[in-house]
Design an enzyme around this catalytic site. Structure first.
Site, short mmCIF file in Angstrom:
data_model
loop_
_atom_site.label_atom_id
_atom_site.label_comp_id
_atom_site.label_asym_id
_atom_site.label_seq_id
_atom_site.Cartn_x
_atom_site.Cartn_y
_atom_site.Cartn_z
N HIS A 196 -105.18 -35.98 -80.48
CA HIS A 196 -105.93 -36.73 -79.47
C HIS A 196 -104.99 -37.36 -78.44
CE1 HIS A 196 -109.49 -37.32 -82.51
NE2 HIS A 196 -109.30 -36.06 -82.14
N TYR A 197 -103.88 -36.70 -78.16
CA TYR A 197 -102.93 -37.24 -77.19
C TYR A 197 -103.52 -37.19 -75.78
CZ TYR A 197 -101.84 -32.22 -77.35
OH TYR A 197 -101.93 -30.85 -77.36
#
Length: 875
Positions: A527-528
């Protein structure tokens, strides 16, 4: 008039589908990549220069770099009115089994080949990560969980709430499903509620505190539906998608005294040949970057937009200095607690989430440890012995650390991976890092630092999350499911440290200090985000500051990951930004024709009533109480206006006139109801006549013909009944279909396949994805049909099936294909209609040994049935 148009559409649909039906997968000799607008990059004819206004040059209103989670819905929306070119560096997901099926989720991430849908990288923190390299982007390699962002996020980014609420359903109707809870997930849900993560909110897409079941992009057969399938909503005449097209830089016009203007892009095809694609001369044409949080800042810097020192150090010609490109990179740190089991557990990805008020999310997965097919294989960056550690700092790349990593991996017993993991993820981390170029090769990963737990608040929340995960595992609900003794926290952490896969050196106090455990076992859940923040790199409309005709639409603009999973919001973002762009160019009505939700009707004013909202059996109803007003009057007024209710003296007083019955007068006139029925009947007859005329005209113009279907082959690898009356099936099916129509194109929803005997015994199921089938087309359809090991028959059915398998004549089989289809004639599309194809006359024999058998299909015939659903009945 509206009724007439609807009736015409219904009649056209019935006429077409009573006479036609088409095929199922991949158009072997027509469309290589399912849709006609998807082509290899090497087929592209390059423009020669900026002077793209000449008549012989192909130019585009929009060039979208990256056909990923945001790029696909964005392209589908913009193509409704403008020409769009999508450039995707990877291939297509449709024929990739590692992408398509839930059971292969971990194998797709472990595949490090150049053609893999997943491109691995390691952050300088020592955490192994991955980025997508396939049409459909992250939706092809993620865990499939779907949820919406909370309302605070929408408010903070300044989006139009009404358009957001219209854009989410556009995605959900096409690729999102309600999951069937696996036993592991069911036990996890009950355990969350036991430890106080409440209330239970059931199945919902909304982001609300408590425990909930979210959506998933995996259907009930375990088949993944990616963002690439949203391209089925595009206008195929206005869209071109090139796969294996790696964009190397954006091309700018840097006229003196003016802001740099994006003119097009330079890219290379799968053979390494260079190409250029250009925008039209319209000032509103744009290059839109949708390469993700890693690819977009990398491509900006390679194009000459970024920190001056970085660009000069790599001899990149500077277009615009912006020190914030690549800054503010963040990844939501995740830690996992391993839960062993003595028995195998069903594979499941994220289905349940516990949304706590302490800034952590609790999730679970099961059955995805080192499986029979991967326990001894090299996983590239997941195997430290490969030596691909060039991006890891030298202090963390010691021989001792690598040897310890290898030993931990090899010493783990195989039965230890029959369990699963409880995951805790930090919401909105305050720790941020940066992205820097290593070299000017777009194929190489940049250097990325996320600085996990750099802020003490993130570390405190991780500790709280680990404690919560331990409580979940120790709860009675979970121990009753795992059938194991209640483990101590130290034992859980010790097993989790050994099972952890990252390149961070472990410490001796990992299991005693929760802070150290968080630091040493941190992993990612992909989820960067960040690197091109709003206000620093792009404006509120996502246009790149200091430039013209350049925009960014992806997660690199986020300063936080929305909701428990950003997938749903990034998909919605593509649709949302597409509609916003159309409305700026065409007016507020643009995009409404394909939105699936309607605005609410204004409330009806109610006077002199009190309204109470209540529920009965879960359904809301309105209770209305009339308020009677008794006027205050004098005695004289009271005499003139009797009180309510009337008194006895008023009813029977002397002044009351005598009642005299009156002769009833007969009025000879037709009742209102009768008149309505008459005129309705006349109107229906007129509409039927007009529809019949319109249908006859269309039939004469298009001359629809019924297609033919034949079962080409049916290869039986496994087909037997166990002693426990369970069916085990592994069959490969090939079906050939022909569409003789010259002017009709068909668009299919996902297709379910059922394999049954003549006695209606179900022995296997399969599925095929949605696709577009062109005219004058012959299609070869391929599908795998399997049965679950848990599928158990009654004694009578099992006996019939065994005797049929032993018969020398073979076991008679039937194949059923069910789907919904709509036809397209030019710009006209019919509503979707249910279709069932039944193929009979197939005889199969059980294979002996390891060699497969080929079923007899020479007498097989396929029959097409139209399935109309009227209220509760299917005809």
């Amino acid at each position: 008039m509206a009724a007439f148009v609807g009736a015409v559409k219904l009649f056209i649909s019935l006429v077409l589908w009573l006479n036609t039906f088409s095929s199922i997968q991949g158009a072997r000799d027509f469309y290589e990549f399912r849709y006609p607008f998807i082509k290899r990059a090497s087929t592209f004819s390059s423009s020669s220069s900026f002077s793209s206004s000449s008549n012989d040059e192909v130019t585009y209103d929009y060039i979208i770099v990256g056909g990923g989670t945001a790029g696909c819905p964005l392209a589908a929306t913009l193509s409704q009115n403008f020409s769009v070119l999508v450039l995707e560096r990877g291939g297509v997901p449709f024929s990739n089994a590692n992408v398509s099926f839930l059971r292969n989720f971990h194998i797709a991430l472990a595949d490090t080949s150049p053609t893999s849908a997943s491109q691995p990288f390691v952050s300088t923190d020592g955490v192994i990560n991955a980025r997508a390299r396939v049409l459909g982007g992250g939706t092809c390699i993620n865990a499939g969980f779907y949820t919406r962002a909370n309302s605070d996020f929408i408010r903070r980014v300044g989006w139009d709430v009404r358009l957001v609420n219209e854009s989410y359903p556009w995605v959900e109707k096409q690729i999102v499903h309600q999951p069937k809870l696996a036993p592991w997930q069911d036990a996890f849900k009950d355990s969350l509620l036991d430890v106080g993560v409440s209330p239970y909110n059931g199945f919902t897409y909304d982001h609300i505190y408590g425990t909930k079941v979210g959506g998933t992009i995996f259907d009930r057969f375990g088949r993944r539906h990616t963002a690439a399938e949203l391209l089925a909503s595009a206008n195929p005449k206005m869209l071109t998608v090139l796969v294996y097209a790696t964009v190397q830089k954006v091309l700018f016009d840097k006229s003196a005294g003016k802001r740099p203007k994006a003119m097009g892009v330079m890219f290379k095809d799968e053979n390494g040949n260079q190409h250029q694609a250009f925008l039209t001369n319209n000032r509103r044409s744009e290059v839109i970057l949708s390469c993700g949080a890693i690819g977009t800042p990398q491509l900006l810097m390679l194009s000459g937009i970024g920190p001056k020192a970085v660009l000069q150090g790599l001899n990149i010609s500077m277009v615009l200095h912006n020190e914030f490109v690549g800054k503010g990179m963040a990844d939501n740190p995740m830690n996992s607690v391993f839960v062993p089991m003595t028995r195998s557990v069903e594979q499941s990805l994220i289905q349940i989430v516990g949304i706590t008020k302490m800034g952590v999310y609790i999730e679970a997965s099961s059955g995805f440890g080192q499986s029979q097919d991967s326990i001894h294989c090299h996983h590239g960056l997941l195997s430290a012995e490969i030596g691909q550690l060039s991006t890891v700092p030298p202090k963390q790349r010691t021989r001792q650390a690598i040897e310890e990593f290898i030993k931990r991996k090899r010493d783990l017993p195989r039965e230890a991976f029959k369990g699963g993991f409880i995951l805790e993820k930090i919401a909105m981390p305050l720790s941020t890092g940066h992205l820097n170029l290593i070299n000017t090769n777009i194929d190489n990963n940049p250097s990325v630092t996320f600085n996990y737990f750099g802020h003490p608040r993130d570390l405190r929340r991780c500790v709280n999350g680990i404690r919560m995960a331990a409580k979940v595992i120790q709860s009675n609900r979970f121990t009753n499911f795992t059938k194991c003794d209640k483990p101590t926290v130290e034992k859980l952490l010790n097993m989790s440290v050994k099972a952890n896969i990252n390149l961070i050196p472990k410490h001796t106090n990992d299991t005693k200090s929760l802070e150290q455990f968080c630091k040493d076992t941190v992993i990612t859940i992909w989820h960067y985000h960040g690197g091109c923040h709003v206000g620093k790199v792009v404006d509120p409309n996502h246009k790149v500051l200091g430039t013209r005709r350049l925009r960014i639409v992806d997660g690199s603009t986020f300063s936080e990951s929305p909701g428990t999973n950003p997938q749903g919001t990034v998909l919605m973002m593509g649709r949302y930004m597409g509609v916003k762009i159309l409305r700026r160019r065409l007016g507020k009505a643009a995009g409404n024709e394909t939105l699936l939700t309607k605005s609410r009707k204004p409330p009806i004013p109610i006077h002199n009533h009190s309204i109470t909202f209540r529920t009965t059996m879960g359904l809301p109803f309105i209770q209305t109480t009339h308020k009677w007003h008794r006027p205050t009057t004098t005695s004289a007024a009271a005499a003139a206006n009797p009180s309510f209710p009337a008194s006895k003296s008023q009813l029977y007083g002397a002044s009351r006139p005598l009642y005299r019955p009156q002769t009833k007068r007969h009025r000879y006139r037709r009742s209102c109801c009768c008149s309505c029925c008459l005129w309705t009947t006349i109107l229906i007859l007129v509409l039927i006549l007009l529809v019949a005329i319109a249908g006859a005209i269309l039939y004469v113009l298009y001359r629809p013909h019924r297609p033919t279907f034949t079962v080409s082959s049916l290869k039986v690898s496994t087909l037997n009944v166990t002693s426990a009356s369970k069916v085990i099936t592994n069959i490969h099916l090939n079906v050939t279909a022909k569409n003789p129509n010259k002017k009709l194109v068909y668009i299919y929803d996902p297709i379910t396949i059922s394999l049954i005997t003549n006695d209606e015994i179900d022995i296997g199921e399969g599925s095929l994805g949605s696709f577009v089938h062109g005219n004058k087309n012959t299609t070869l359809l391929k599908a795998a049909i399997t049965s679950s090991n848990r599928q158990e028959l009654d004694e009578a059915s099992a006996g019939k099936l065994r005797s049929g398998l032993k018969s020398k004549k073979g076991l008679p089989l039937k194949i059923k294909l069910d789907t919904k289809v709509k036809a397209k004639m030019g710009a006209l599309k019919t509503p979707k209609v249910g279709i069932r194809v039944v193929c009979e006359g197939i005889k199969a024999t059980a294979p002996k040994g390891k060699s497969a058998t080929i079923a007899s299909t020479s007498n097989a015939k396929c029959k097409v049935d139209l399935r109309l659903k009227i209220w509760k009945w299917t005809l």
